[in-house]
Design an enzyme around this catalytic site. Sequence first.
Site, short mmCIF file in Angstrom:
data_model
loop_
_atom_site.label_atom_id
_atom_site.label_comp_id
_atom_site.label_asym_id
_atom_site.label_seq_id
_atom_site.Cartn_x
_atom_site.Cartn_y
_atom_site.Cartn_z
N LYS A 8 -6.21 -21.74 -11.65
CA LYS A 8 -6.06 -20.88 -12.84
C LYS A 8 -4.65 -20.98 -13.39
O LYS A 8 -3.72 -21.39 -12.70
CB LYS A 8 -6.36 -19.41 -12.49
CG LYS A 8 -5.51 -18.80 -11.36
CD LYS A 8 -4.21 -18.16 -11.76
CE LYS A 8 -3.50 -17.48 -10.58
NZ LYS A 8 -2.10 -17.17 -10.80
N ALA A 90 1.82 -22.38 -5.66
CA ALA A 90 2.30 -22.89 -6.95
C ALA A 90 2.06 -21.91 -8.09
O ALA A 90 2.44 -22.17 -9.22
CB ALA A 90 1.61 -24.21 -7.25
N GLY A 93 -3.29 -20.19 -7.85
CA GLY A 93 -4.39 -19.45 -7.21
C GLY A 93 -5.27 -20.28 -6.30
O GLY A 93 -6.44 -19.90 -6.07
N GLY A 94 -4.75 -21.36 -5.75
CA GLY A 94 -5.59 -22.27 -4.96
C GLY A 94 -6.30 -21.61 -3.78
O GLY A 94 -7.50 -21.79 -3.60
N ASP A 126 -6.15 -12.36 -6.60
CA ASP A 126 -6.72 -13.32 -7.56
C ASP A 126 -8.19 -13.65 -7.26
O ASP A 126 -8.84 -14.32 -8.07
CB ASP A 126 -5.94 -14.65 -7.53
CG ASP A 126 -4.53 -14.49 -8.08
OD1 ASP A 126 -4.25 -13.48 -8.74
OD2 ASP A 126 -3.71 -15.39 -7.84
P1 ATP Z 1 -1.37 -16.93 -6.32
O1 ATP Z 1 -1.14 -17.50 -7.67
O2 ATP Z 1 -2.77 -16.48 -6.07
O3 ATP Z 1 -0.33 -15.93 -5.89
P2 ATP Z 1 -0.52 -19.38 -5.20
O4 ATP Z 1 -1.20 -20.36 -6.06
O5 ATP Z 1 0.93 -19.15 -5.49
O6 ATP Z 1 -1.29 -18.04 -5.24
P3 ATP Z 1 -1.81 -20.38 -2.81
O7 ATP Z 1 -1.65 -21.85 -2.76
O8 ATP Z 1 -3.10 -19.84 -3.21
O9 ATP Z 1 -0.61 -19.78 -3.69
O10 ATP Z 1 -1.50 -19.77 -1.37
C1 ATP Z 1 -0.28 -19.29 -0.91
C2 ATP Z 1 -0.32 -19.26 0.62
O11 ATP Z 1 -1.60 -18.87 1.10
C3 ATP Z 1 -0.08 -20.66 1.17
O12 ATP Z 1 1.27 -20.84 1.46
C4 ATP Z 1 -0.96 -20.73 2.41
O13 ATP Z 1 -0.25 -20.60 3.60
C5 ATP Z 1 -1.94 -19.56 2.29
N1 ATP Z 1 -3.36 -20.06 2.24
C6 ATP Z 1 -4.35 -19.64 2.99
N2 ATP Z 1 -5.49 -20.30 2.73
C7 ATP Z 1 -5.22 -21.19 1.77
C8 ATP Z 1 -5.99 -22.19 1.09
N3 ATP Z 1 -7.28 -22.40 1.35
N4 ATP Z 1 -5.36 -22.90 0.15
C9 ATP Z 1 -4.04 -22.68 -0.13
N5 ATP Z 1 -3.28 -21.78 0.49
C10 ATP Z 1 -3.84 -21.02 1.44
#
Ligand code: ATP
Length: 277
Positions: A8, A90, A93-94, A126
Amino acid sequence: MRVAAKAKLNLALAVVGKRDDGYHELRSVFVTLDLADDVRVAPHKRLEVRNTLPLDGEDLAARAVTALARATGREPFAFVSIRKRIPLAAGMGGGSSDAAATLHGLAQLWRVDADLMRIGAELGSDVPFFASGARAAFVSGRGELVRALAPPRDPIDVVVLRPPLRLPTAEVFGSFTMSDRVAASRVEQLVSAFEQGRVTPDVIRTYAANDLLAAAERQCEAITTWRTAAAARGIPLFLTGSGPTLFAVADDRGDAVRVGRILTRAGMRAHPHKICV
Ligand code: ATP
């Protein structure tokens, strides 16, 4: 069961306050991006999650299995394999998207009818957006209130830039202060534009704003450097989530390729994508 777990972008994000439970109250326009992890869910005699990227702690997909099992009175057993394409930590929301995809895949596999958005809300703020299946939405509360917005007739072209580092969400919120806020009215105006069917690249460029930008810049110098370098070339960059990912909004695919080239030549990692897909 195979499910695409899309990333997203937050086109606009306002922090409206801090709640008694310690979470921040947000208002944000979320859109899906044409970048997705590949999530496969299968029956298994125990819980096993495989991810092509190493994570610091437990995979959110494992917590999704446990949460759906608890809600439906089943054993928390499944095999989940995740082919990661969405960068970690990043602001895209992965992890949340993987969790939502796991909930959807497993609900189909188990043939259970459960409130996946409610279950998702326990896993992360998210997750309800991804569980909703919307291509665009107004998200509020701490993420549990999701109102789908009609996406524009055609997907919109963007250029996504990723400074080469991770920025944990907690660090950015830790540095955030209420005086950083700039985005509340922009969120409202962008939501109105979606509701009135008048979303264009220009409209997004006008209203894109993120209350977490100042805090993210304090934590990550590269965000300021990249935004300044892009602005000098006439390209405004916006922050998604808590960063560090940035995006530019293009007029069409040709413009996205052109903008991507300019930014890449200036030393930034930039890739054309589409939103609301
Ligand atoms: P958001 O935008 O939702 O705050 P993000 O994109 O910044 O999230 P994600 O990559 O979703 O961050 O995840 C952050 C942390 O969640 C990662 O450092 C990781 O340790 C943990 N995590 C747990 N499961 C997963 C997964 N399936 N994919 C990615 N990160 C995961």
